[in-house]
Design a protein around this motif. Structure first.
Motif, PDB file in Angstrom:
ATOM      1  N   UNK A 215       0.810  -1.221   0.000  1.00 45.58           N
ATOM      2  CA  UNK A 215       0.000   0.000   0.000  1.00 45.58           C
ATOM      3  C   UNK A 215       0.848   1.279   0.000  1.00 45.58           C
ATOM      4  N   UNK A 216       2.181   1.086  -0.009  1.00 46.97           N
ATOM      5  CA  UNK A 216       3.081   2.242  -0.020  1.00 46.97           C
ATOM      6  C   UNK A 216       3.040   2.894  -1.412  1.00 46.97           C
ATOM      7  N   UNK A 217       2.563   4.151  -1.518  1.00 49.87           N
ATOM      8  CA  UNK A 217       2.451   4.785  -2.851  1.00 49.87           C
ATOM      9  C   UNK A 217       3.792   5.068  -3.501  1.00 49.87           C
TER      10      UNK A 217
ATOM     11  N   UNK B 110       6.593  -3.764  -6.208  1.00 45.94           N
ATOM     12  CA  UNK B 110       5.403  -4.469  -5.709  1.00 45.94           C
ATOM     13  C   UNK B 110       5.384  -5.921  -6.176  1.00 45.94           C
ATOM     14  N   UNK B 111       5.772  -6.160  -7.412  1.00 47.48           N
ATOM     15  CA  UNK B 111       5.815  -7.540  -7.925  1.00 47.48           C
ATOM     16  C   UNK B 111       6.817  -8.377  -7.140  1.00 47.48           C
TER      17      UNK B 111
END
Length: 456
Positions: free
Chosen positions: A264-266, A273-274
């Motif tokens: 959830x870190x923008x 993220x992957x």
């Protein structure tokens, strides 16, 4: 009243009463049988003697007439008292002709069979009990021959008194015997109950007392102690497993939580993220693998799958597993060797294949390059044995007994690849098949063996 009710609710009291009643009934039956048999024997003997004597006197009448009969009776009278013999001969009108009785009994017809009555002696007019038989002679005379029944009545009283005394003694002995028996039984049961209470309180080290007599109580205690050994082992494994689960799963779950939170870190890029998702998937796979192995161990320890037992050819099973692992062994520079033979057993083929696979993986993990891992089959009494030996560094002697415990690994660091459950599953599968897991150092190498009962 409440105390009385509690006493009868007590097993010891009921057992003593049951023993007393049973012994008393048995003794009373035997004594009654003795009493009846003795009386019948005496009566039968008396009747036989009287009938024979009556027949003999009747024959005497036929041969020598009335005078001869009277003389025959007179000859018997001197010894009649010693024999309790009673005689009476009257004419057709009831006049006494010979004998030691005063008069013919009223309402008794000659020839009416065996009778019991009271008559008076001629010499002293004494009224005595008589058992007698009579006959009417051809001339109308009446002849009665009997025995004084007073001695028999006295014998009956003595016999009844003896029976009563014997019954009282039997009753007292039955109470004593019942008390001693229940004391013996309940003292053993009390020992077992007290030990069981201590075990229920949490002291799993306690064992049922055994006196070394080899009786049924010792056999039951031995069986219970074997069960308690197994329970203590399972509880110990459960504690170890619980602690190990908390230790081994805390780290991957914590890492998994961190991975999920970072998603959830923008500021994270799509590529980062992957990577986090891939690492989270690895952690999930590890947790699922551990939980799956724990489930297999629990099912094996509970005996789930016994209904699927079938004849298993261990040689064919070993050949199939070796064929599967041979390419991996060749890549590691290890040679797999199969020796020995074994007969068919009843078992769960997939679980046995899993156990052998775990043993092979464990051996190949520690086997040096260019060495041989030996799979050996053998017979050991009622067991078929399957062992896997490597030529690696072996295991410290003090750690051999810990190998089959869940989450126990001798690696300095546990990895996703090794959670320390492989040999625990092997041990559970061997117990499921009525056998055991053993490990020993061979210098060099470690030999891990499972013994399988051919008929578990």
């Amino acid at each position: 009243m409440d105390n009385l009710r509690l006493s009868f609710n007590n097993s010891r009291t009921r057992l003593v009463l049951a023993s007393m009643i049973l012994s008393t009934l048995l003794t009373a039956t035997v004594l009654a049988l003795v009493y009846v048999t003795a009386n019948r024997s005496i009566e039968s003997e008396t009747r036989s003697v009287v009938s024979a004597e009556l027949t003999g006197l009747a024959d005497e009448y036929e041969r020598r007439g009335l005078i001869g009969l009277m003389r025959a009776i007179e000859r018997r009278l001197p010894t009649a008292a010693d024999r309790d013999a009673l005689y009476l001969l009257t004419d057709r009108f009831g006049v006494n002709l010979a004998g030691n009785l005063k008069q013919w009994p009223e309402n008794i017809a000659a020839g009416s069979g065996w009778v019991d009555l009271e008559l008076r002696r001629a010499e002293n007019d004494e009224l005595v009990p008589v058992s007698a038989a009579s006959v009417r002679l051809p001339g109308g005379e009446r002849l009665l021959v009997g025995r004084d029944a007073l001695a028999r009545q006295q014998f009956d009283r003595v016999l009844l008194r003896s029976v009563g005394i014997a019954l009282a003694i039997a009753l007292a002995l039955s109470v004593l015997t019942g008390w001693l028996f229940t004391r013996l039984v309940f003292s053993r049961l009390s020992d077992i109950a007290n030990t069981a209470e201590n075990i229920v309180s949490g002291d799993l080290s306690r064992r049922m007392p055994m006196r070394g007599t080899g009786d049924e109580f010792d056999q039951v205690s031995g069986t219970l102690n074997t069960m308690l050994d197994r329970i203590e082992e399972l509880v110990s494994n459960l504690r170890t497993t619980s602690n190990s689960i908390a230790h081994d799963l805390r780290s991957p779950l914590s890492r998994l939580k961190q991975r999920v939170e970072t998603l959830s870190d923008p500021s994270k890029t799509e590529q980062e993220r992957e990577v986090d998702i891939a690492r989270a998937s690895v952690e999930i796979d590890h947790v699922l693998r551990v939980l799956g192995q724990l489930t297999e161990i629990s099912r094996a320890e509970a005996g789930v799958g016994r209904e699927q037992f079938e004849p298993v050819d261990l040689q064919q099973l070993v050949a199939d597993v070796v064929e599967l692992y041979d390419p991996v062994a060749v890549d590691q520079g290890i040679q797999l060797e199969v020796t020995g033979t074994a007969t068919l057993i009843l078992g769960h083929r997939p679980l046995l294949s899993q156990a052998l696979s775990n043993l092979l993986e464990n051996a190949m993990r520690y086997a040096p390059q260019d060495t041989t891992v030996t799979i050996n089959l053998s017979e050991d009494g009622p067991y078929s044995s399957l062992s896997v030996r490597d030529r690696g560094p072996g295991v410290p002697q003090e750690d051999l007994s810990r190998l089959q415990m869940p989450f126990v690994t001798l690696d300095p660091a546990r990895t996703e690849r090794n959670a320390g459950l492989g040999l625990a599953l092997v041990a559970a599968i061997s117990h499921m098949h009525g056998g055991a897991f053993e490990a020993s150092n061979c210098n060099p190498g470690l030999e891990a063996k499972i013994k399988l009962a051919r008929k578990p």
